[in-house]
Design an enzyme around this catalytic site. Sequence first.
Site, PDB file in Angstrom:
ATOM      1  N   HIS A   1      -4.921  11.176 -26.658  1.00 16.54           N
ATOM      2  CA  HIS A   1      -6.141  10.727 -25.987  1.00 16.54           C
ATOM      3  C   HIS A   1      -6.281  11.352 -24.607  1.00 16.54           C
ATOM      4  O   HIS A   1      -5.310  11.865 -24.058  1.00 16.54           O
ATOM      5  CB  HIS A   1      -6.218   9.199 -25.873  1.00 16.54           C
ATOM      6  CG  HIS A   1      -5.116   8.578 -25.066  1.00 16.54           C
ATOM      7  ND1 HIS A   1      -3.948   8.110 -25.630  1.00 16.54           N
ATOM      8  CD2 HIS A   1      -4.990   8.335 -23.735  1.00 16.54           C
ATOM      9  CE1 HIS A   1      -3.168   7.611 -24.692  1.00 16.54           C
ATOM     10  NE2 HIS A   1      -3.776   7.738 -23.513  1.00 16.54           N
TER      11      HIS A   1
ATOM     12  N   GLU B   1       0.873  11.767 -20.120  1.00 16.40           N
ATOM     13  CA  GLU B   1       1.520  10.675 -20.825  1.00 16.40           C
ATOM     14  C   GLU B   1       2.054  11.244 -22.149  1.00 16.40           C
ATOM     15  O   GLU B   1       1.367  12.020 -22.810  1.00 16.40           O
ATOM     16  CB  GLU B   1       0.493   9.565 -21.107  1.00 16.40           C
ATOM     17  CG  GLU B   1       1.037   8.389 -21.886  1.00 16.40           C
ATOM     18  CD  GLU B   1      -0.034   7.310 -22.154  1.00 16.40           C
ATOM     19  OE1 GLU B   1      -1.239   7.636 -22.161  1.00 16.40           O
ATOM     20  OE2 GLU B   1       0.348   6.151 -22.360  1.00 16.40           O
TER      21      GLU B   1
ATOM     22  N   HIS C   1      -5.555  10.826 -16.998  1.00 22.22           N
ATOM     23  CA  HIS C   1      -4.407  11.478 -17.634  1.00 22.22           C
ATOM     24  C   HIS C   1      -4.767  11.946 -19.028  1.00 22.22           C
ATOM     25  O   HIS C   1      -5.791  11.558 -19.584  1.00 22.22           O
ATOM     26  CB  HIS C   1      -3.181  10.548 -17.680  1.00 22.22           C
ATOM     27  CG  HIS C   1      -3.340   9.327 -18.537  1.00 22.22           C
ATOM     28  ND1 HIS C   1      -3.784   8.114 -18.062  1.00 22.22           N
ATOM     29  CD2 HIS C   1      -3.093   9.125 -19.857  1.00 22.22           C
ATOM     30  CE1 HIS C   1      -3.804   7.227 -19.040  1.00 22.22           C
ATOM     31  NE2 HIS C   1      -3.388   7.816 -20.141  1.00 22.22           N
TER      32      HIS C   1
HETATM   33 CO    CO Z   1      -2.978   6.715 -21.901  1.00 21.63          CO
END
Ligand code: CO
Length: 132
Positions: free
Chosen positions: A7, A128, A79
């Site tokens: 994502h 991440e 992020h």
């Molecule tokens: Co995230």
Amino acid sequence: MIGRLNHVAIAVPDLERAIATYRDMLGASVSAPQDEPEHGVTVVFVDLPNTKIELLFPLGDNSVITTFLEKNPNGGMHHICYEVDDIATARDQLIEQGARVLGPVKIGAHGKPVVFLHPKDFDGCLIELEQV
Ligand code: CO
């Protein structure tokens, strides 16, 4: 090491407006807001055919998103999340190569282990990693 893009997370100053933008203007499938007190965020998931967008809005007093929005009042990309097979192995390999890992492995918004990597080591982008 890294696999699919899981994502892209965008910090938003007005969650209702962001939902309307993605749902009504862009015609995307948008989830109901979900509070994540452990992460200090309210998250809305935007499902796209090949990945997800997470709209992040501050929750609680010490949200990292509050700090981000103070620096970026219009919102912005917060992020990106890449998938890995084994988060402990990935983390150890990155530390060995000099990357800075931010905090311990935690359970992320999708109920899977995640860890964050310092943006200074990745061209200004907070990364991440999520074990899938
Ligand atoms: Co995230």
